[in-house]
Design an enzyme around this catalytic site. Structure first.
Site, PDB file in Angstrom:
ATOM      1  N   GLY A 193      -7.695   9.249  10.169  1.00 61.82           N
ATOM      2  CA  GLY A 193      -7.952   9.271  11.603  1.00 61.82           C
ATOM      3  C   GLY A 193      -9.001  10.246  12.065  1.00 61.82           C
ATOM      4  O   GLY A 193      -9.223  10.400  13.265  1.00 61.82           O
ATOM      5  N   LYS A 219       0.860  -1.183   0.000  1.00 56.39           N
ATOM      6  CA  LYS A 219       0.000   0.000   0.000  1.00 56.39           C
ATOM      7  C   LYS A 219       0.894   1.231   0.000  1.00 56.39           C
ATOM      8  O   LYS A 219       1.685   1.443   0.917  1.00 56.39           O
ATOM      9  CB  LYS A 219      -0.917   0.027   1.214  1.00 56.39           C
ATOM     10  CG  LYS A 219      -1.815   1.264   1.223  1.00 56.39           C
ATOM     11  CD  LYS A 219      -2.407   1.526   2.585  1.00 56.39           C
ATOM     12  CE  LYS A 219      -2.998   2.935   2.610  1.00 56.39           C
ATOM     13  NZ  LYS A 219      -3.431   3.327   3.957  1.00 56.39           N
ATOM     14  N   ASN A 276      -8.494   1.719  10.199  1.00 59.76           N
ATOM     15  CA  ASN A 276      -7.738   1.376  11.397  1.00 59.76           C
ATOM     16  C   ASN A 276      -8.291   2.107  12.613  1.00 59.76           C
ATOM     17  O   ASN A 276      -8.861   1.514  13.520  1.00 59.76           O
ATOM     18  CB  ASN A 276      -6.260   1.698  11.192  1.00 59.76           C
ATOM     19  CG  ASN A 276      -5.376   1.281  12.357  1.00 59.76           C
ATOM     20  OD1 ASN A 276      -4.189   1.539  12.362  1.00 59.76           O
ATOM     21  ND2 ASN A 276      -5.910   0.639  13.378  1.00 59.76           N
ATOM     22  N   ALA A 291      -9.292   5.755   4.739  1.00 59.63           N
ATOM     23  CA  ALA A 291      -9.120   6.898   5.638  1.00 59.63           C
ATOM     24  C   ALA A 291     -10.417   7.687   5.829  1.00 59.63           C
ATOM     25  O   ALA A 291     -11.128   7.986   4.877  1.00 59.63           O
ATOM     26  CB  ALA A 291      -8.020   7.839   5.150  1.00 59.63           C
ATOM     27  N   GLY A 292     -10.687   8.006   7.100  1.00 57.79           N
ATOM     28  CA  GLY A 292     -11.786   8.900   7.433  1.00 57.79           C
ATOM     29  C   GLY A 292     -13.064   8.234   7.891  1.00 57.79           C
ATOM     30  O   GLY A 292     -13.980   8.899   8.366  1.00 57.79           O
TER      31      GLY A 292
END
Length: 325
Positions: free
Chosen positions: A228, A167, A276, A254-255
Site C-alpha cells: 500500500g 495466495k 490493489n 505490493a508497493g
C-alpha cells in the site's frame, strides 16, 4: 532437462536442439528471432545448437500492441499478466468496472475483509467477479501466524468448492506489513503438503525466494515496497536476481504506485504484477486500471525486445561521414 523459454520453464529430452524446441512450440517456419542465453542465435544454427539444462531462450516476433503473451500458472495459461485485488474501492460497481478495465483474469479476495458469507442480503462480491469468468485467488491477508494462514486457506477451499490456488502471506507486524519469512516457510510447506497450489508473498531476498520455490510454491511474489505504499520498486537488482534464478513464475506483489512501476517490473523479466491500492486509491481508479494494463503490456514488450546497452557518453544517431564541414 529444463529450458526456460520466454520466462517459463519447459521440459525437453536430453540433447534436444533449438529447432526441436521451436517445433514443439508450433513455431517452425514462422518469422521469429531467437536469443540463447542473451546471445542472438542465427536461423541457420537452430538445427545444430543443442540445448543444455537451464538454458534460457527468448523467442520474439513482430506484434501489434497488446497481443496475447500469456504465462503458465499451476497448469493453466493466462493471457493477462496483471493480477488485481478487490479491496479499498468505494463500492462494488467501481470494483467491477476497475477489474474490467484492467483486463485481469486473476482476482484476489481477502476472505477476512470481504462480504462473502457475512450477510445474505448484502451484495455479494462473487456476483461481480464470477468464478466462471475469473480465477478467484483467495489470500491470507491479515494472518500473522502459519496456523492462521493455513486455516484460512482451508476455509477458502471449502467456500469455493475445492479450489486449490491460493495466495499465501504471513505478516510480521501491522506497521510495516512485511512478511514473517520464518512463519511463511512453515505455512508454505504445510499447504503444499495439503495439495494447495501456493503463490507466496515474501520479501525481495533471493535466498528466501529460492527456498520458497524449493518448498514447492507454484509462484513466488517478492514485494516491490511495503504493501500500500506506492513507492515503486525499491530494489530492482534483487528482483532481477530472483527472476534469473527462478524456475517458477516471479510476480511483483505490493508497493506499485503507477504504470511506470508496473512496466519496470515487467522489464526486469517478471511474469506479472499483482496490485490493489495502486488502482483503488487513484483519483480515477478505472482510468488507472487501464493505465496499469498498458504499462504491463509495454514493459513486457520492452523486455522481449531487449533494451539497448547503457553507455556513459553520447552516441550519434546519424552517421557523421559526408557532413558538410
Amino acid at each position: 532437462m529444463n529450458v526456460i523459454i520466454n520466462g517459463e520453464t519447459r521440459a525437453f529430452t536430453d540433447h534436444a536442439s533449438v529447432a526441436t524446441a521451436i517445433a514443439e512450440l508450433g513455431l517452425t517456419g514462422k518469422k521469429i528471432a531467437v536469443e540463447l542465453n542473451k546471445e542472438i542465435l542465427p536461423y541457420d544454427q537452430f538445427d545444430r545448437q543443442v540445448l543444455q539444462d537451464n538454458d534460457r531462450l527468448e523467442i520474439v516476433h513482430a506484434i501489434g500492441g497488446g497481443q496475447d503473451d500469456g504465462f503458465m500458472l499451476a497448469g493453466k495459461r493466462y493471457a493477462s499478466r496483471l493480477l488485481v485485488g478487490t479491496g479499498k474501492y468505494k463500492d462494488l460497481e467501481e470494483t467491477r468496472l476497475a477489474i474490467e478495465a484492467s483486463g485481469a483474469e486473476i482476482v484476489t479476495v481477502a476472505l477476512r475483509r470481504t462480504n462473502i458469507g457475512q450477510n445474505p442480503n448484502a451484495p455479494n462480491l462473487l456476483d461481480i467477479i464470477s468464478p466462471d469468468k475469473y480465477t478467484i485467488l483467495p489470500n491470507t491477508a491479515g494472518c500473522y501466524t502459519a496456523d492462521d494462514a493455513v486455516r484460512t486457506c482451508r476455509l477458502a477451499r471449502e467456500l469455493l468448492g475445492g479450489h486449490k490456488l491460493v495466495k499465501l502471506e504471513v505478516l510480521a507486524d501491522q506497521k510495516t506489513l512485511f512478511p514473517d519469512v520464518a512463519e511463511t516457510y512453515l505455512a508454505a510447506a504445510l499447504l503444499v503438503k495439503d495439495g494447495f497450489d501456493v503463490m507466496v508473498y515474501t520479501n525481495d531476498d533471493p535466498i528466501a525466494a529460492k527456498r520458497l520455490e524449493d518448498i514447492g510454491c507454484v509462484a513466488v511474489m517478492p514485494l516491490a515496497a511495503p504493501i500500500g505504499s506506492g513507492l515503486g520498486i525499491r530494489n530492482p537488482y534483487n528482483i532481477l536476481t530472483i527472476v534469473e534464478n527462478a524456475k517458477v513464475p516471479i510476480l511483483v506483489d505490493a508497493g506499485v504506485g503507477t504504470a511506470s512501476d508496473a512496466a519496470i517490473a515487467m522489464e526486469l523479466g517478471c511474469a506479472g504484477v499483482l496490485m490493489n491500492t495502486a488502482i483503488a486509491a487513484a483519483q480515477n481508479p478505472i482510468l488507472m486500471a487501464s493505465a496499469m494494463r498498458k504499462g504491463i503490456e509495454a514493459g513486457r514488450e520492452a523486455y522481449l525486445a531487449g533494451r539497448m546497452p547503457r553507455k556513459r557518453f553520447a552516441s550519434a544517431s546519424s552517421p557523421i561521414d559526408g557532413l558538410f564541414l
